[in-house]
Design a protein around this motif. Structure first.
Motif, short mmCIF file in Angstrom:
data_model
loop_
_atom_site.label_atom_id
_atom_site.label_comp_id
_atom_site.label_asym_id
_atom_site.label_seq_id
_atom_site.Cartn_x
_atom_site.Cartn_y
_atom_site.Cartn_z
N ASP A 1 16.70 -21.05 30.05
CA ASP A 1 17.24 -21.81 31.17
C ASP A 1 18.76 -21.71 31.22
O ASP A 1 19.36 -21.59 32.29
CB ASP A 1 16.83 -23.28 31.05
N PHE A 2 19.39 -21.77 30.05
CA PHE A 2 20.85 -21.67 29.96
C PHE A 2 21.33 -20.33 30.52
O PHE A 2 22.28 -20.28 31.32
CB PHE A 2 21.27 -21.84 28.50
N THR B 1 30.11 -15.28 35.60
CA THR B 1 29.19 -16.41 35.54
C THR B 1 29.38 -17.24 36.79
O THR B 1 30.46 -17.25 37.39
CB THR B 1 29.45 -17.28 34.30
N ASP C 1 21.05 -20.17 34.29
CA ASP C 1 22.11 -20.89 34.99
C ASP C 1 23.44 -20.14 34.91
O ASP C 1 24.20 -20.10 35.88
CB ASP C 1 22.29 -22.28 34.37
N SER D 1 23.42 -15.89 36.86
CA SER D 1 22.41 -15.99 37.91
C SER D 1 22.44 -14.83 38.89
O SER D 1 21.50 -14.62 39.64
CB SER D 1 22.61 -17.30 38.69
N PRO E 1 27.75 -20.97 39.02
CA PRO E 1 26.80 -22.07 39.07
C PRO E 1 25.67 -21.83 40.06
O PRO E 1 24.69 -22.57 40.09
CB PRO E 1 27.67 -23.25 39.52
N LYS E 2 25.79 -20.80 40.88
CA LYS E 2 24.77 -20.54 41.90
C LYS E 2 23.51 -20.01 41.27
O LYS E 2 23.54 -19.15 40.39
CB LYS E 2 25.30 -19.53 42.92
N ARG E 3 22.36 -20.49 41.75
CA ARG E 3 21.09 -20.02 41.24
C ARG E 3 20.79 -18.63 41.76
O ARG E 3 21.53 -18.07 42.57
CB ARG E 3 19.95 -20.97 41.66
N ARG E 4 19.69 -18.06 41.31
CA ARG E 4 19.32 -16.71 41.72
C ARG E 4 19.20 -16.59 43.23
O ARG E 4 18.96 -17.57 43.93
CB ARG E 4 17.98 -16.32 41.08
#
Length: 270
Positions: free
Chosen positions: A76-77, A139, A80, A83, A141-144
């Motif tokens: 999960d890390f 990196t 995130d 992504s 914060p936006k998801r896939r």
């Protein structure tokens, strides 16, 4: 995932990030189940490293062991933190040049297949390469992307073992590859391999990392790309031949898979 090191020449890449140029000193990072095409400008020389997803997650876990409770937490890390399904890293010729002896040795050590005697050296070379590349990986914060969320449904590490594929999964793939232009439904495909729809979905995702219908979309995009490159038939006819009967729907699916519209893809391929 893949790391593609551009050693000589240049090209135009087509992927989920759209249309981008790459040159000597660039590294292309591609996540699992991410389509990416290229159009060389003259010629191009690359070295490609293939990294197993579980292996990468395992390294993330050990790198951040003080923060993570287990490998599922690491999964999960990593999802995130990293992504974006595809990135181009601009290392520059000088920095990329220092990687070339390590890449050459990695290739030489890999020619004869896995060897316990060479394991430690291979690991050392890989980590040396990653140590240079990792600071350039973005990196966010936006998801896939929407395409990745639809296309990628990996099984849990405990289920994805090195084991023969289920016969039903192989049979389903053969059916899809044999008739990608057919208007398949999950129910029809499941009935053909004597499973329920939910059972086929689980078996197929564990085997190929994506749902049967998404796999079919990928097949159609690949077939359409080949027709656009290798033939002069009208685009709408090519869409129908691969199984897409709505031009708007076909253009959206192709653009999601390849990164550009069918019209632009044909222009670039010529």
């Amino acid at each position: 995932m893949k790391l593609i090191f551009i050693r000589a020449g240049s090209a135009i890449l087509l992927s989920e990030f759209g249309e981008r140029p790459v040159n000597i000193g660039d590294v292309v990072v591609r996540g699992a189940n991410t389509l990416c095409g290229s159009e060389p400008e003259g010629s191009i020389t690359v070295t490609t490293l293939y990294l197993d997803r579980d292996y990468v997650i395992d390294q993330v876990f050990w790198q951040h062991a003080a923060l993570l409770s287990d490998r599922l937490d690491a999964q999960d890390f990593a999802g995130d933190l990293y992504s974006e399904p595809a990135q181009i890293l601009h290392l520059g010729q000088d920095r990329a040049g220092m990687l070339m002896p390590w890449l050459d040795e990695l290739v030489a050590l890999s020619l004869d297949g896995p060897s316990p005697e060479r394991f430690c050296r291979l690991q050392a070379l890989l980590f040396a390469v990653l140590d240079v590349v990792r600071p350039y990986v973005r990196t966010t914060p936006k998801r896939r992307s929407p395409t990745q969320r639809r296309a990628t449904h990996p099984g849990t590490p405990s289920l994805r073992k090195f084991a023969p594929l289920r016969a039903e999964a192989r049979q389903a793939v053969e059916l899809l590859r044999g008739a990608p232009d057919r208007r398949w439904t999950l129910q029809e495909l499941a009935a053909a391999v004597h499973l329920s729809s939910s059972q086929l979905g689980r078996v197929f995702v564990d085997a190929y990392g994506k749902t049967p219908i998404t796999y079919l979309m990928t097949l159609r995009a690949e077939h359409l790309a080949r027709l656009l490159r290798e033939t002069d038939i009208p685009i709408e006819q090519a869409m129908r031949e691969v199984g897409w009967h709505s031009r708007g729907h076909a253009a959206r699916m192709f653009c999601q898979a390849v990164g550009v519209t069918p019209i632009l893809y044909r222009q670039l391929s010529r």
